[in-house]
Scaffold this active site. Structure first.
Site, PDB file in Angstrom:
ATOM      1  N   LYS A  29     -17.737  11.377   0.254  1.00 26.73           N
ATOM      2  CA  LYS A  29     -16.601  11.194   1.154  1.00 26.73           C
ATOM      3  C   LYS A  29     -17.145  10.935   2.554  1.00 26.73           C
ATOM      4  O   LYS A  29     -17.829  11.783   3.120  1.00 26.73           O
ATOM      5  CB  LYS A  29     -15.693  12.432   1.155  1.00 26.73           C
ATOM      6  N   HIS A 133       5.543  -0.382  10.298  1.00 24.88           N
ATOM      7  CA  HIS A 133       4.571   0.622   9.870  1.00 24.88           C
ATOM      8  C   HIS A 133       4.521   1.782  10.862  1.00 24.88           C
ATOM      9  O   HIS A 133       5.068   1.695  11.961  1.00 24.88           O
ATOM     10  CB  HIS A 133       3.170   0.016   9.732  1.00 24.88           C
ATOM     11  N   LYS A 137      -1.177   2.781  12.577  1.00 26.04           N
ATOM     12  CA  LYS A 137      -1.764   1.560  12.013  1.00 26.04           C
ATOM     13  C   LYS A 137      -2.414   0.747  13.119  1.00 26.04           C
ATOM     14  O   LYS A 137      -1.795   0.455  14.145  1.00 26.04           O
ATOM     15  CB  LYS A 137      -0.698   0.736  11.297  1.00 26.04           C
TER      16      LYS A 137
END
Length: 238
Positions: A29, A133, A137
């Site tokens: 990750k 959005h 974003k």
């Protein structure tokens, strides 16, 4: 399946939850940039990249060089897309890029193509795309809105480009709005003086995007080449 998550924001965490629930293991990750990880020494079946535009190309190509297939949903980096494709083929790796991995959105794409074909030549109707959005974003317009515009252009003899906000007669205007807590809404409209035809897709959460990315990762494992979500969903889209 052993998955590397490149980009561990809200989307990465949602992908992790879905992947683990489907029996997969997350073995790496990373927040954004892959940096100098020696991926060829790690046991990774597929990498899923939902990082940031400035990190995506490096992440993707580093994986190719380590013979790791990549599923990428990061938008805003596509100036380097052709370079990534060339390197994928050179390294005999595998790649799926999609502006949107949601199964519903990919069905919406098919509907958009069919409507664009029907509306070609209907000069009384002006086409426009609107996308909404969340405020986090980073790119505008969205990759999904750009994909919708490109699909329309492929079917429309009068349109050859798109522009954000204001467009010329031979261009498609895309309106981009940013509102808190909106996962993603896309509307394609054809308006004339007497009526308007609209199609819309509204995402209710990130779950659809994340599930589609995991499904794509399951599908690409063991394959070589460059693919799209249309390949992944070929049976459903027949």
């Amino acid at each position: 399946m052993k998955i590397a998550l490149l980009g561990y924001g809200k989307m990465g965490k949602t992908i992790e939850e879905i992947a683990v629930n489907r029996g997969h293991e997350i073995v790496l990750k990373l927040e954004d940039d892959i940096d100098n990880f020696e991926l060829d020494k790690m046991d990774i079946d597929v990498a899923i990249d939902f990082s940031i535009p400035k990190a995506a190309f490096k992440n993707i190509t580093t994986c190719f060089k380590s013979d790791i297939p990549v599923v990428c949903g990061t938008t805003g980096w596509l100036d380097d897309y052709e370079k990534a494709i060339e390197l994928c083929k050179k390294e005999n790796s595998a790649f799926i890029y999609a502006s949107n991995f949601s199964v519903g959105v990919n069905l919406f794409f098919e509907l958009n193509r069919k409507l664009a074909k029907i509306m070609n030549g209907m000069s009384d109707y002006a086409v426009e795309i609107e996308e909404i959005h969340h405020t986090e974003k980073q790119d505008a317009p969205s990759g999904t809105a750009i994909s919708l515009a490109q699909q329309i252009i492929a079917e429309n003899d009068q349109k050859n480009n798109w522009q954000l906000d204001h467009a010329e007669a031979d261009e498609i205007p895309i309106k981009a709005k940013r509102i808190e807590n909106v996962p993603g809404t896309h509307t394609v409209s054809y308006a004339s003086e007497i009526d308007t035809i609209e199609i819309m897709h509204t995402a209710k959460s990130r779950q659809g995007f994340a599930l589609g990315a995991v499904v794509a990762a399951e599908w690409i494992k063991g394959k070589k080449g460059v693919f799209s979500m249309k390949d992944v969903l070929s049976d459903q889209l027949k």
